[in-house]
Enzyme design. Sequence first.
Site, PDB file in Angstrom:
ATOM      1  N   GLY A 105      10.425 -21.235 -48.496  1.00  0.00           N
ATOM      2  CA  GLY A 105      11.226 -20.581 -47.480  1.00  0.00           C
ATOM      3  C   GLY A 105      12.527 -21.313 -47.225  1.00  0.00           C
ATOM      4  N   SER A 106      12.947 -21.320 -45.983  1.00  0.00           N
ATOM      5  CA  SER A 106      14.286 -21.814 -45.639  1.00  0.00           C
ATOM      6  C   SER A 106      14.453 -23.319 -45.770  1.00  0.00           C
ATOM      7  CB  SER A 106      14.644 -21.369 -44.221  1.00  0.00           C
ATOM      8  OG  SER A 106      14.781 -19.966 -44.168  1.00  0.00           O
TER       9      SER A 106
END
Length: 482
Positions: free
Chosen positions: A211-212
Amino acid sequence: MNKTIRRASVFALLLVLVLLVRATWVQFYQGQALADDKDNRRNAIELYSEPLGNIIVAGDSVTGSARTTSGDLEYKRTYKDGALYAAVTGYSSQVYGATQLEGIYQDLLDGTDTRLKTVMDTVTNKRADPGDVITTIDPDAQRAAYEALGDKKGAAVAIDPKTGRILAVVSTPSYDPSEITAGNSEAWTRLTEDEDKPMTNRALRQPLPPGSTFKLVVAAAALEDGLYSSVDERTDSPDPYPLPLSSDKLTNENPNAPCENASIRVALQYSCNNVFGKMAVDLGQDKVRAMAEKFGFNDDEQDVPVRAYESVYPKDMDKAQTALSGIGQFDVTATPLQIAMVSAAIANGGKLVQPHMVSQITDHSGDVLEDYDDNASTKEIVSSSTAEQLQSAMRTVVEKGTGSNAQISGATVGGKTGTAQHGENNSKTPYAWFTSYAKSDSSDKEVAVAVVVEQSDAARSEVSGNGLAAPVAKAVMEAVLQ
């Protein structure tokens, strides 16, 4: 002698010769292979005929040996706080073999390592006294991570950025290796068939979409490449970002966040997908991959010394897929170890010291046979200027952005949250990530941490890196800095 008797004699002689050849072949050519065969009971009898050496954490043994009360094996392996340290030690079982540190250093721990032999041992052919494995694990950090993860399914890794020493390796749910040391088949079946896979080392050997948290890698690539000269330079980033060659658009979790044309600092602070998706496309997949590989992605020989599974940045993507890779999705995967390495390199001025969770191995008298602290290699991942800018932007994430739950009084903390999609069309509960570094304001202590929570009791709407993973990272950082 008649012909029949003569033929029978020749045939019998040939049989004897064949038997002798076969016996010679087995004894001299296949003897070692047969002796080493995992099904050779004599090996287990020999291995457990005496106490094994130990795995040491902060001066205390977390393993031991106890006399058995039945059977032909005199000793069995024991564990202190087995579930707490299972992701470090692995197991040594009379029936199921040995894994992780128990397996890697089996020769040292059972006394068959040739470096342990004295002159008298060689003369008498006696098995040497076993050696010990000295780990880098900080027991306070290990327990803090284990207790903070609690009933959640997840993992945590903590690294000292300056030395590469791994301070914590935790995977939950865990298991107690003591249950299977004597070959308890019921316990083995229960553990291996458990759908939560308690024997999987999630910290080192289960790559997931990061993810981020992967946005730190993309930001590093953009600054090193010169696409942007500063984390405070305005980017050219429409919100939402239209994915190339697609009718889809890359949107943000918070539609009210100031993500249009946001700087890298603001884009990390609010975790703006549009900024990093476009940034990855502008850089091109080759430049992003090159930076990811400098951090350790696509390395299938990452030994700490337990071999970690490869973290992957994919090849041969189109521009839309490259954009998704820029936010840690598509086919990007990473272990918590790998994401901790990203934060460790940034915290250490752009230099990554080889992560390792064994400090030394020693003989029975405590004399050092090998020192891994002294032999840890260092390589520059990004310039000190890029590292300083990323540190500053990560501090903004914690002080003013999505990582507020990692704030620690008396320490400088930087971090990055991540929430990764899980399942087709994000149909399953997302993965919650948090990676960070912390430096004490009153001492030289510092630490880099990565945490992933795969599953918890939280409602789907409450799953976030800040809500689930950041408190775990905070507990580990506090334990180290104290």
